[in-house]
Scaffold this active site. Structure first.
Site, short mmCIF file in Angstrom:
data_model
loop_
_atom_site.label_atom_id
_atom_site.label_comp_id
_atom_site.label_asym_id
_atom_site.label_seq_id
_atom_site.Cartn_x
_atom_site.Cartn_y
_atom_site.Cartn_z
N GLN A 71 0.80 -1.22 0.00
CA GLN A 71 0.00 0.00 0.00
C GLN A 71 0.83 1.28 0.00
O GLN A 71 0.31 2.35 -0.30
CB GLN A 71 -0.97 -0.01 1.19
N HIS A 87 1.10 -9.34 4.57
CA HIS A 87 -0.07 -8.46 4.63
C HIS A 87 -0.80 -8.55 3.29
O HIS A 87 -0.68 -7.67 2.44
CB HIS A 87 0.38 -7.02 4.93
N ASN A 114 -1.54 -10.78 8.33
CA ASN A 114 -2.51 -9.72 8.52
C ASN A 114 -3.89 -10.19 8.04
O ASN A 114 -4.05 -10.53 6.87
CB ASN A 114 -2.11 -8.48 7.72
N GLU A 115 -4.85 -10.22 8.94
CA GLU A 115 -6.26 -10.46 8.62
C GLU A 115 -6.50 -11.65 7.70
O GLU A 115 -7.30 -11.57 6.76
CB GLU A 115 -6.88 -9.19 8.01
#
Ligand SMILES: *[C@@H]1O[C@H](CO)[C@@H](O)[C@H](O)[C@H]1NC(C)=O
Ligand SMILES: *[C@@H]1O[C@H](CO)[C@@H](O)[C@H](O)[C@H]1NC(C)=O
Ligand SMILES: *[C@@H]1O[C@H](CO)[C@@H](O)[C@H](O)[C@H]1NC(C)=O
Ligand SMILES: *[C@@H]1O[C@H](CO)[C@@H](O)[C@H](O)[C@H]1NC(C)=O
Ligand SMILES: *[C@@H]1O[C@H](CO)[C@@H](O)[C@H](O)[C@H]1NC(C)=O
Length: 592
Positions: free
Chosen positions: A159, A261, A301-302
């Site tokens: 990101q 991530h 991540n998630e």
């Protein structure tokens, strides 16, 4: 009543009234003095961090002592992308094969520079505090946070980094977002925030604000461009993240490092049981080198909301759990790491739309079981996957064996949660039919979700995306996790708010992001209550994000505490008021 008595009473009352009236008038007699302006602005500045942080005790032996733990037959190399290299094949992992990985991916955006930018001190004028808040949100309650509370800001590699094809990076599954030839409307990440070359300046800016923790992710496909176990390791990436972590510490900031991530290498699949083999291969390279300097690790991540992105078969959640456990065990037992390891869970808590209706409560709990129960049950409780998940036809989630459960149980040091908002749950009209129909768009949870209360009110002030300013649910969110999974501690590892239509605002208006401050201060106030009133051991709160970034195809969903100039070729960062208010909150509530 005697008439004369009542008359004298009347006269007395009248006289009394008049005296009161006269006193009132004289009190309201205008009085004047000479006018002078009052100075309303004052130049206050944040306290910067003390530079050069070193941990008294390293969290693992130095690389020189543990390099022997790495597999022996690894090729350490680097790649550079020459599109014509595909013309002359040079082996499974040659330059030609590397160019082949990128065959389908080209981008509109081009990185404006390709070398690391030297940091410069943040100009004093950028560090002046904004005007005081127009309301007092903090400091009245006397509730305090422990002095070791983990607070700071977060970002993730894909990101923010940019330079997708530079310095030997391989493609990740996110790289097709916004690539030329993919459905239009998404932005690509080939520039993003250019953090890959601007990280030194980014640390300088966080340190100048006095922010003690930075949560970031390492790009798996930079370190292992072909993703899979046994394939070459890219030295340029290892050198980059080594310097990034050293720079972080030089500026006095403590790193929280995420290994994965969402940006899985394209050549790896979480739908295969050998996912753990590939993940461990990559993790060893990273942890062996950096673990001495990293107090906190996040394996994934998630992953719990990765359906359709990270995985298509639910058993992938088992493979990901096993990959996490493999890394946990290797770090603790082989490497001798003493830092802490966690997974960040996504969850926007489902609460019953009508709490008096048992079917609504059931729907909310069913949703929670799909989101948190699957991974939370074995990891924290040593329990099987939730019944209602296992019993969903066609989901094909295989129950764990007793041995699998015991190998997973307890292999996590604390609970990490990204609770952006909550939502109201109710069952679909015919829940049984939905549960049996995998074509139903609400399958497999079959729960209807909304942000509008049963009485017609929106739950809170809206944003440019799904979060709302609805801090009233924070204690329930933390209470649900605390009492259901009984972790030793909870880290709020992400929370944040993309202000509505911020992209359309002039820079000075973007900077004055009062709604984002309302979100953070309201949320943190509830965290204080959760700690003091509910006895929940919340050990930290990390804001998403330290700057605007590519929200998976959108630069318009701005979650940042800094804006980024996307047109001047320099990606200039500008602090927004939130970052000052966020820092203030912790200074006001923490013992120093
Ligand atoms: C590129 O796209 C073609 C056509 O869709 C596909 O067959 C091929 O596997 C893709 N190559 C890579 C490296 O993704
Ligand atoms: C993002 O994509 C939209 C739609 O394609 C486009 O209008 C906008 O200019 C892009 N923004 C950036 C920063 O590239
Ligand atoms: C579950 O397995 C069945 C039978 O193999 C298959 O048709 C179905 O697509 C699978 N469901 C999922 C979600 O993968
Ligand atoms: C399953 O759901 C799809 C999509 O909503 C619908 O078109 C279809 O009729 C449903 N099938 C059954 C058997 O209800
Ligand atoms: C970006 O920088 C350019 C050049 O300094 C400036 O003209 C422009 O207004 C800036 N845009 C934003 C949104 O800050």
């Amino acid at each position: 009543m005697n008439p004369s008595l009542s008359l004298s009473l009347f006269v007395w009352l009248l006289a009394h009234e008049y005296a009161a009236y006269a006193a009132d008038v004289s009190a309201r007699m205008p009085s004047y003095s000479s006018f002078s302006y009052t100075q309303m602005t004052s130049d206050r500045y944040p306290s910067p961090l003390k530079s050069h942080l070193s941990f008294p005790t390293p969290f693992a032996p130095p690389f020189s002592k543990v390099s022997t733990l790495l597999p022996k037959d690894v090729t350490y190399t680097t790649y550079s992308l020459h599109p014509t290299a595909t013309l002359s094949a040079d082996g499974e992992y040659g330059q030609s094969a590397y160019a082949g990985l990128w065959k389908n991916l080209s981008y509109t955006d081009t990185p404006p520079f390709t070398t690391t930018v030297s940091p410069t001190p943040v100009p004093t004028q950028e560090l002046v505090y904004p005007p005081a808040l127009p309301f007092r949100t903090i400091g009245e309650d006397c509730l305090s946070l422990p002095s070791d509370f983990i607070w700071g800001v977060a970002g993730s590699a894909w990101q923010i980094e940019g330079g997708l094809k530079l310095e030997g990076r391989g493609p990740s599954i996110l790289d097709s977002i916004g690539a030329i030839g993919t459905p239009p409307g998404s932005n690509d990440s080939n520039v993003a925030d250019m953090n890959y070359f601007l990280y030194k300046q980014d640390f300088a800016r966080l340190a100048a604000m006095g922010i003690p923790y930075y949560s970031f992710s390492i790009s798996w496909s930079r370190v292992v461009p072909f993703g899979v176990a046994g394939s070459p390791v890219n030295m340029e990436a290892l050198d980059h993240y080594d310097d990034l972590i050293n720079t972080c510490l030089e500026y006095g900031i403590k790193p929280i490092v995420t290994l994965f991530h969402f940006d899985m290498p394209t050549s790896v699949s979480a739908d295969e049981p050998d996912f753990a083999v590939h993940f461990l291969y990559y993790a060893k390279q990273v942890m062996a080198r950096y673990a001495d300097r990293v107090p906190y690790w996040v394996t994934a991540n998630e992953p719990n909301m990765g359906e359709g992105l990270l995985f298509n078969t639910y058993n992938a959640l088992t493979w990901i759990l096993q990959a996490h456990v493999a890394v946990y065990d290797w770090y603790k037992k082989e490497l001798g790491g003493t830092g802490k390891i966690t997974i960040k869970f996504a969850n926007n808590l489902a609460v019953p739309l009508d709490p008096t209706n048992p079917t609504h409560t059931h729907a909310a709990l069913r949703y929670q079981n799909f989101l948190l129960g699957i991974m939370g049950n074995p990891l924290f409780l040593g329990k099987q996957y939730p019944e209602d998940v296992l019993n969903t036809p066609n989901l094909n989630l295989t129950a764990l064996t007793v041995d699998e459960i015991s190998s997973i149980h307890g292999k996590i040091d604390f609970w990490s949660l990204d609770p952006y908002v909550s939502q109201y749950a109710s069952p679909t009209e015919d829940m049984e039919a939905c549960v049996h129909n995998s074509s139903n768009p609400l399958w497999p949870s079959c729960v209807l979700l909304t942000n509008v209360q049963a009485n017609g009110w929106l739950m809170g002030d809206g944003s440019n995306a799904y979060p709302y300013i609805a801090p009233q649910y924070v204690r329930q969110q933390l209470g649900y996790v605390w009492n259901t999974f009984r972790p030793s501690a909870i880290l709020v590892s992400e929370f944040g708010f993309p202000v509505f239509a911020e992209a359309q605002k002039a820079l000075v208006a973007q900077q004055y992001d009062l709604e984002r401050t309302l979100y953070y201060q309201g949320f943190l106030q509830e965290v204080l209550e959760a700690i003091h009133e509910d006895g929940v051991n919340v050990i930290g709160a990390i804001a998403w994000s330290f700057m605007d970034n590519n929200e998976f195809g959108s630069f318009d969903n701005k979650y940042g505490m800094q804006s980024v100039n996307r047109t001047n070729g320099l990606l200039t960062r500008t602090y927004k008021r939130t970052i000052f208010d966020f820092v203030d909150f912790f200074h006001d509530h923490m013992a120093h």
